[in-house]
Design an enzyme around this catalytic site. Structure first.
Site, short mmCIF file in Angstrom:
data_model
loop_
_atom_site.label_atom_id
_atom_site.label_comp_id
_atom_site.label_asym_id
_atom_site.label_seq_id
_atom_site.Cartn_x
_atom_site.Cartn_y
_atom_site.Cartn_z
N THR A 55 0.85 -1.18 0.00
CA THR A 55 0.00 0.00 0.00
C THR A 55 0.89 1.23 0.00
O THR A 55 2.11 1.14 0.05
CB THR A 55 -0.86 0.05 1.27
OG1 THR A 55 0.01 -0.01 2.40
CG2 THR A 55 -1.86 -1.10 1.32
N ASP B 64 2.62 4.30 1.86
CA ASP B 64 3.18 4.42 3.21
C ASP B 64 3.73 3.13 3.78
O ASP B 64 3.89 3.00 4.99
CB ASP B 64 2.11 4.96 4.20
CG ASP B 64 1.71 6.37 3.87
OD1 ASP B 64 2.50 7.06 3.21
OD2 ASP B 64 0.62 6.78 4.28
N CYS B 65 4.00 2.13 2.93
CA CYS B 65 4.53 0.87 3.48
C CYS B 65 6.04 0.81 3.32
O CYS B 65 6.65 -0.22 3.61
CB CYS B 65 3.86 -0.33 2.82
SG CYS B 65 4.45 -0.66 1.16
N GLY B 66 6.65 1.89 2.86
CA GLY B 66 8.10 1.90 2.81
C GLY B 66 8.71 1.41 1.51
O GLY B 66 9.89 1.06 1.47
N LYS B 67 7.93 1.40 0.45
CA LYS B 67 8.44 0.91 -0.84
C LYS B 67 9.65 1.69 -1.32
O LYS B 67 10.66 1.11 -1.70
CB LYS B 67 7.36 1.00 -1.93
CG LYS B 67 6.26 -0.02 -1.82
CD LYS B 67 5.28 0.10 -2.96
CE LYS B 67 4.73 1.50 -3.12
NZ LYS B 67 4.01 1.99 -1.93
N GLU C 205 7.41 3.63 -8.16
CA GLU C 205 6.09 4.08 -8.65
C GLU C 205 5.72 3.31 -9.92
O GLU C 205 5.16 3.87 -10.88
CB GLU C 205 6.08 5.59 -8.92
CG GLU C 205 6.57 6.45 -7.77
CD GLU C 205 5.62 6.50 -6.57
OE1 GLU C 205 4.57 5.82 -6.61
OE2 GLU C 205 5.95 7.19 -5.60
#
Ligand SMILES: [Zn+2]
Length: 217
Positions: free
Chosen positions: A10, A12-15, A87
């Site tokens: 999702t 904000d999961c630190g990708k 992204e």
């Protein structure tokens, strides 16, 4: 064997943080990578994370042939050991096919990071193509949390604080979160279905509307 790996999660999961970490680890071992991104919050040609780290990247514009870009760079004597794409949900499906070709024909690892579904819970076309083509899919372990404390699995869009489920998949300007009234929040599926954001939940504590949620625990 080189691989096309899709790191999904999702917002904000630190990708982006993990994308930067992978790049850092490999450059520390003397490897050189190419980083592509699209519509990063820090602006064109940047890869940034919410922890504040930023690095230069190649903007994968709509219509750009990422395979041809890499072949061109290598043919000019540039060294490319691996490829990172942040992204990735914003890439066109045909660009994901080009990434698969980078793995198969150029023998490079490609690490793609992206959100799987949009605020309507529908797959982004780029993410759909990644799910179809990736050698491996990794669900990121840095879990984002819903306001209720449950694991956040869905992305919500808000307009003036109210969650919306209709509208364009990508709103121009929303990636910078400066579009005024448009915002994003991660929620668990239950609260995404009930359209309860942190804001409406706070407001709802004084309302009987919240009782069915409380009753279900
Ligand atoms: Zn929740």
């Amino acid at each position: 064997m080189p691989e096309l790996v899709f790191f999904s999660g999702t917002m904000d999961c630190g990708k982006s943080t993990l994308a930067l970490q992978i790049g850092h680890n490999r450059s520390a071992r003397g490897l050189q990578g190419v980083i592509f991104t699209r519509d990063d919050r820090a602006g064109e040609g940047k890869l940034s994370s919410r922890l504040g780290l930023v690095t230069d990247a190649v903007e994968a514009d709509e219509g750009m042939d990422v395979y041809a870009h890499l072949v061109d760079q290598i043919s000019r004597g540039g060294r490319v050991d691996y490829v990172i794409v942040d992204e990735a949900q914003f890439l066109a499906p045909v660009q994901i096919d080009q990434l698969a070709r980078v793995v198969d024909d150029l023998g490079l690892d490609v690490f793609a990071f992206g959100i799987t579904t949009d605020f309507r819970t529908k797959l982004f076309p780029g993410s759909q193509r990644l799910i179809e083509l990736a050698d491996r899919i990794e669900a990121l372990q840095v879990e984002a949390l819903c306001w209720c404390g449950a694991r956040a699995t869905h992305n919500a869009r808000t307009v003036d604080g109210e969650m919306v489920v209709e509208g364009a998949q990508v709103v121009v300007g929303d990636v910078n979160r400066q579009a005024g009234e448009v915002g994003y929040e991660v929620l668990c599926r239950r609260h995404h279905r009930r359209r309860m954001t942190a804001g409406t939940a706070r407001a709802g504590t004084l309302s009987p509307d919240v009782l069915p949620v409380a009753a279900e625990g």
